[in-house]
Scaffold this motif. Structure first.
Motif, PDB file in Angstrom:
ATOM      1  N   LEU A 152      15.601  41.290  17.877  1.00  0.00           N
ATOM      2  CA  LEU A 152      14.681  42.573  18.216  1.00  0.00           C
ATOM      3  C   LEU A 152      14.585  43.331  16.777  1.00  0.00           C
ATOM      4  O   LEU A 152      13.467  43.712  16.278  1.00  0.00           O
ATOM      5  CB  LEU A 152      15.261  43.673  19.118  1.00  0.00           C
ATOM      6  N   ASP A 153      15.687  43.481  15.904  1.00  0.00           N
ATOM      7  CA  ASP A 153      15.753  44.082  14.787  1.00  0.00           C
ATOM      8  C   ASP A 153      14.607  43.157  13.766  1.00  0.00           C
ATOM      9  O   ASP A 153      13.932  43.516  13.240  1.00  0.00           O
ATOM     10  CB  ASP A 153      17.002  43.893  14.028  1.00  0.00           C
ATOM     11  N   GLY A 195      17.491  48.741  16.497  1.00  0.00           N
ATOM     12  CA  GLY A 195      18.923  48.386  16.841  1.00  0.00           C
ATOM     13  C   GLY A 195      19.885  48.763  15.694  1.00  0.00           C
ATOM     14  O   GLY A 195      19.943  49.854  15.525  1.00  0.00           O
ATOM     15  N   ASP A 196      20.489  47.748  15.003  1.00  0.00           N
ATOM     16  CA  ASP A 196      21.165  47.930  13.781  1.00  0.00           C
ATOM     17  C   ASP A 196      20.280  48.527  12.729  1.00  0.00           C
ATOM     18  O   ASP A 196      21.191  48.848  11.762  1.00  0.00           O
ATOM     19  CB  ASP A 196      22.445  46.880  13.826  1.00  0.00           C
TER      20      ASP A 196
END
Length: 128
Positions: free
Chosen positions: A5-6, A114-115
């Motif tokens: 997703l990132d 995300g991250d």
């Protein structure tokens, strides 16, 4: 940990700004410095980054605090990974010119998928 997703979200934001954004040149507040031994001074040359951003738009009323963010301030979006292969993490004090007006970065808020940051919400003030 970086997720799919990132990677996907970063690419989508960069592609969208590449398509609908406007090119601006961000200039760092300080940049690099050259020391002159004869005069004992340092001459700073701002670092420049050409990236596409969302055209500046009026800051949301709920974000106005009257001090850091004023009702006359603007917002823009900068992709965390630029399609032009020049990535930029905006910082307070940087400037850019759009449609003949100089804008100074006041505050930067990362937008995460995300991250990793997908984009940066950049609060700016128009100068003269």
């Amino acid at each position: 940990m970086t997720t799919a997703l990132d990677t996907e979200a970063r690419a989508e934001v960069a592609a969208a700004l590449d398509e609908i954004g406007t090119s601006v040149t961000f200039k760092s507040a300080a940049g690099t410095g050259d020391y002159d031994r004869d005069t004992g001074t340092v001459t700073h040359t701002p670092t420049s980054y050409v990236v596409k951003v969302a055209p500046p738009y009026q800051v949301e009323a709920r974000l106005v605090d009257g001090d850091t963010i004023k009702a006359t301030d603007m917002q823009t979006i900068v992709a965390a990974t630029a399609a032009e292969a020049v990535s930029l993490t905006p910082e307070a004090g940087m400037t850019f010119v759009h449609s003949g007006s100089t804008y100074t970065v006041l505050r930067v808020s990362p937008i995460y998928s995300g991250d990793l940051a997908t984009a940066y919400e950049v609060f700016v003030r128009r100068g003269s």
